[in-house]
Structure formats: structure tokens, C-alpha cells
Write an enzyme that holds these catalytic residues in place. Structure first.
Site, PDB file in Angstrom:
ATOM      1  N   GLY A   1      59.896  39.634  65.468  1.00 23.53           N
ATOM      2  CA  GLY A   1      59.789  40.287  64.078  1.00 23.53           C
ATOM      3  C   GLY A   1      60.939  39.522  63.162  1.00 23.53           C
ATOM      4  O   GLY A   1      61.751  40.264  62.126  1.00 23.53           O
TER       5      GLY A   1
ATOM      6  N   GLU B   1      61.040  36.135  57.880  1.00 26.80           N
ATOM      7  CA  GLU B   1      60.642  36.494  56.862  1.00 26.80           C
ATOM      8  C   GLU B   1      58.712  36.647  56.747  1.00 26.80           C
ATOM      9  O   GLU B   1      58.377  35.779  57.609  1.00 26.80           O
ATOM     10  CB  GLU B   1      60.741  35.838  55.483  1.00 26.80           C
TER      11      GLU B   1
ATOM     12  N   PHE C   1      56.769  51.321  53.294  1.00 26.98           N
ATOM     13  CA  PHE C   1      56.588  52.212  54.471  1.00 26.98           C
ATOM     14  C   PHE C   1      56.822  51.275  55.930  1.00 26.98           C
ATOM     15  O   PHE C   1      56.110  51.234  56.676  1.00 26.98           O
ATOM     16  CB  PHE C   1      56.115  53.621  54.738  1.00 26.98           C
TER      17      PHE C   1
ATOM     18  N   LYS D   1      70.898  35.319  49.574  1.00 25.25           N
ATOM     19  CA  LYS D   1      72.224  35.980  49.730  1.00 25.25           C
ATOM     20  C   LYS D   1      73.342  35.094  48.955  1.00 25.25           C
ATOM     21  O   LYS D   1      73.879  36.590  48.947  1.00 25.25           O
ATOM     22  CB  LYS D   1      71.979  35.610  51.408  1.00 25.25           C
TER      23      LYS D   1
ATOM     24  N   ASP E   1      66.225  31.881  51.599  1.00 23.37           N
ATOM     25  CA  ASP E   1      66.804  33.465  52.795  1.00 23.37           C
ATOM     26  C   ASP E   1      68.349  33.824  52.940  1.00 23.37           C
ATOM     27  O   ASP E   1      68.380  34.720  51.869  1.00 23.37           O
ATOM     28  CB  ASP E   1      66.175  33.676  53.784  1.00 23.37           C
TER      29      ASP E   1
ATOM     30  N   GLU F   1      73.429  47.160  49.992  1.00 24.61           N
ATOM     31  CA  GLU F   1      74.228  47.054  51.233  1.00 24.61           C
ATOM     32  C   GLU F   1      73.465  45.921  52.464  1.00 24.61           C
ATOM     33  O   GLU F   1      73.849  44.617  52.558  1.00 24.61           O
ATOM     34  CB  GLU F   1      75.210  48.057  51.519  1.00 24.61           C
TER      35      GLU F   1
ATOM     36  N   GLY G   1      67.170  44.237  61.929  1.00 25.74           N
ATOM     37  CA  GLY G   1      66.224  44.790  62.636  1.00 25.74           C
ATOM     38  C   GLY G   1      65.774  45.880  62.293  1.00 25.74           C
ATOM     39  O   GLY G   1      67.095  46.593  61.072  1.00 25.74           O
TER      40      GLY G   1
ATOM     41  N   THR H   1      59.682  47.293  50.271  1.00 27.48           N
ATOM     42  CA  THR H   1      58.827  46.647  50.008  1.00 27.48           C
ATOM     43  C   THR H   1      59.378  45.483  50.482  1.00 27.48           C
ATOM     44  O   THR H   1      60.161  44.985  50.398  1.00 27.48           O
ATOM     45  CB  THR H   1      57.873  46.973  48.323  1.00 27.48           C
TER      46      THR H   1
END
Ligand code: HSE
Length: 368
Positions: free
Chosen positions: A233, A236, A33, A251, A247, A176, A348, A123
Site C-alpha cells: 500500500g 500511488e 473515505f 512534495k 511524487d 501537513e 500509512g 480523495t
């Protein structure tokens, strides 16, 4: 699950389902969360009418987070109370006591014992092991629950295994948001680009590095630009994964599976990050009418694919050269439609929360 406990269900449901058990009401368990799951909750609170128009009713029955706490109510949680509790205390301890409410379930208990139809796995990304997300995905699919995730680790590392498990159990595995957050990137080939063969892709898939490069063009130093990206933010947990290109590499592995139906070995991807780029390199590009971008690409050559994540000096006429800040973009080189470039957010709170939402909508549609 008694009918007397309906206050949380009615308050927590989003959409136009009429009763618990209504086929249109789809139950979600949020595992993790953090910012992204909280973004989804904010969206669910705002979009009840839109979802209703789509014939979709989503209800959060469980949240499990090792730091913030865990709640489960089979008839649904009150999302407005969840937001209030988190805003006040940063955790879920202050959520009101209601009959039938369970507290303190860990992630695997929540996955196994909740009545959720879909597990939202959000997570943190561990790109070395995929854990704990990988075990969460395995457990949820094995239990016959759909999985929707923004976690790159499990998808990049265990794509074939997880899709096979989902197929065996007759459920869906949707992700996605793992590439370019809520900007449609993965599903596009199956929908609007269907029938094309993809000859190659080139993209800016990491917002942190693009932000740093843009700020360096503005005259900021590398370290200062990186700490800004962390503060905003984008980065990572370990920003080394961004700046050294890992990263973007992960992807690319996901794109290899989805767009090319191929498993690309991470070791076969030529990778170089941006940490070696000095202000003098940025100035040289400017003089030549070019811009540095960290370009992730896959090129098809007959049966072979080659993949790389490497900084390139692009001429300003290249659509990717105009993409600044934390924005992402990808050019699809298609055999029928020609080159198509998609530009949008790559990270975001709301944008990535939206990726979870659209996966949920498509899971519900698929169920029909
Ligand atoms: N650290 C990532 C980025 C976040 O900067 O793009 C989204 O995957």
C-alpha cells in the site's frame, strides 16, 4: 437538527464538548473515505481523552465517498457504527437509519450544505490536474470552511490561490500530511526551527522508491520489489508517479512554498527516477561503501533556488543513507541551528490519519 436526534451526536462526538453548539466541538466533513480518512476515524475513536486534555472536541458530521456511499447528520455520526458498517460490507449502506440522517450527498453537496467547520479532503492524488481535490478545496474555502488535506495535487498546483482564498474568507488551509505524512515536516519551520534561514533541504520523500532500493540491496529484483511495495500500500494509484520521481517532485514544490516562500516551476526541477537502476548499480554502490537513495533537494544560492529529484550514491555516514524501507527523512540545512535531520513515516493509515488530526487540532487552536 432536533434535540430528539441526539443519539448519533453523543455517540459520534469525540472529546469533551457538552452540547451541540458548544464552542469546543468542531465539526468535520470527510470527503473521500479511503485508508487515510478511515485511519482518522480509528484515531478519533481511540483518543477521546487525549483530545479532551488538549481542549479539542472533534465530531464527524458527514462522510462522502463515490464508492462507499455518503452520510450526513447535523448532530454527528456514530463512528463505532461507521467502522462496523465498513468492516462488514466495505461500504456505508448498512449504517442505521436515524431521524435527520441524509444519505447519498455527493462531495460538493456535502461541502456546501453540511454544517461542518472543517472539510477533510482525502480523495486520491492526481498530480496532473489536482482534481477532484482542487475543486473540493476551492468550494470548501469559498463556503467559509477550513480545509485540512493530505492531497498533494491541490497544494502543489494551486498553493497561492488556495491560501489567498482561505485568507479572504478568514479560514485555514492545512496540509501537513502532504509531505512525510504525520512526521512533522512543514510546520517545523514555523515552530521549533523558527528564526533560522533554511539554506537547503535534502530528503527521501518517497517511501515506495526507498522500499524498492532497500529490497534490491537485499537481492530482490526491481519488479518484485515494486509489486511488494504496491501490495503493502505504499505506491500511488499509478506507481509510475513514485518510481519516476513525480511524487517526490510534487512534495518538493510544496516544500518550496512553505520553507522558501517560493513557487518552483515543475519544469525547472531536474528529475530522474529509479527505474533505470540495475542490480549491477546496487552492487557497485555496496562495493564502494555507499547506498543509492532517491534524493529530493532544494538548494539556496543567494536569491536563486535549484531543485532536483535524482538518485544519488550516498556515503554510509550520511544520515539519509541509514534510512531504509518505506521510511522517509529530511535534512534541513539551517543557518543558526546547523543541519537537522527528521526521520519518520512517510505513508500509512494511522500515520497519515495522524497528520489530519494534528492539522485539526491546530485549526481549532487557531480559531481561538
Ligand atoms: N506513494 C507515496 C510514497 C505515498 O511512496 O511515499 C505517500 O505520499
Amino acid at each position: 437538527m432536533g434535540g430528539k436526534d441526539m443519539k448519533p451526536a453523543m455517540a459520534g462526538r469525540v472529546g469533551n464538548g457538552t452540547a451541540r453548539g458548544d464552542k469546543r466541538t468542531h465539526r468535520l466533513a470527510l470527503i473521500g473515505f479511503g485508508v487515510v480518512s478511515q485511519g482518522l476515524v480509528e484515531i478519533l475513536l481511540k483518543t477521546e481523552e487525549r483530545l479532551s486534555a488538549l481542549g479539542t472536541s472533534l465530531q464527524v458530521v458527514a462522510i462522502s465517498d463515490p464508492q462507499k456511499g455518503s452520510l450526513y447528520h447535523p448532530a454527528g455520526l456514530d463512528l463505532a457504527e461507521i467502522v462496523r458498517t465498513i468492516d462488514q460490507a466495505g461500504n456505508l449502506a448498512g449504517y442505521p437509519e436515524t431521524p435527520g440522517l441524509a444519505r447519498g450527498w455527493d462531495s460538493l453537496t456535502t461541502i456546501a450544505r453540511s454544517n461542518a467547520d472543517t472539510v477533510i479532503e482525502a480523495t486520491y492524488t492526481n498530480i496532473a490536474t489536482g482534481q477532484p481535490g482542487l475543486d473540493h478545496c476551492r468550494a470548501a474555502l469559498a463556503a467559509g470552511k477550513n480545509v485540512v488535506t493530505t492531497n498533494k495535487g491541490p497544494v502543489a498546483l494551486a498553493y497561492d490561490e488556495l491560501l489567498a482564498l482561505a485568507a479572504e474568507k478568514g479560514v485555514r488551509f492545512a496540509f501537513e500530511g502532504t509531505v512525510m505524512s504525520g512526521t512533522p515536516t512543514l510546520r517545523l519551520l514555523a515552530t521549533s526551527l523558527a528564526g533560522n534561514q533554511i539554506l537547503g533541504i535534502r530528503g527521501i520523500l518517497n517511501g515506495t522508491t526507498n522500499y524498492i532500493l532497500t529490497r534490491m540491496e537485499d537481492g530482490f529484483g526491481y519488479a518484485e520489489a515494486l509489486s511488494e511495495a504496491q501490495r503493502l500500500g505504499y505506491a500511488e494509484a499509478d506507481p509510475g508517479n513514485d518510481v519516476e520521481g513525480y511524487d517526490a517532485l510534487y512534495k518538493l514544490l510544496i516544500l518550496g512554498h512553505v520553507l522558501f516562500n517560493r513557487s518552483i516551476a515543475p519544469a525547472s526541477v531536474a528529475r530522474r527516477g529509479i527505474s533505470q537502476l540495475a542490480p549491477a548499480d546496487i552492487a557497485r554502490a555496496k562495493e564502494e561503501g555507499k547506498r543509492w537513495k532517491l534524493i529530493a533537494k532544494i538548494t539556496r544560492d543567494g536569491e536563486d533556488l535549484s531543485a532536483s529529484v535524482v538518485p544519488e550514491m550516498l556515503p554510509l555516514a550520511d544520515p539519509l543513507a541509514g534510512v531504509g524501507g518505506a521510511t522517509n527523512a529530511m535534512t534541513y540545512d539551517c543557518d543558526l541551528s546547523g543541519a537537522i535531520t527528521v526521520v519518520g513515516a512517510g505513508a500509512g493509515r494511522i500515520e497519515t490519519g495522524y497528520a489530519l488530526l494534528i492539522d485539526c487540532v491546530n485549526v481549532v487552536r487557531g480559531e481561538r
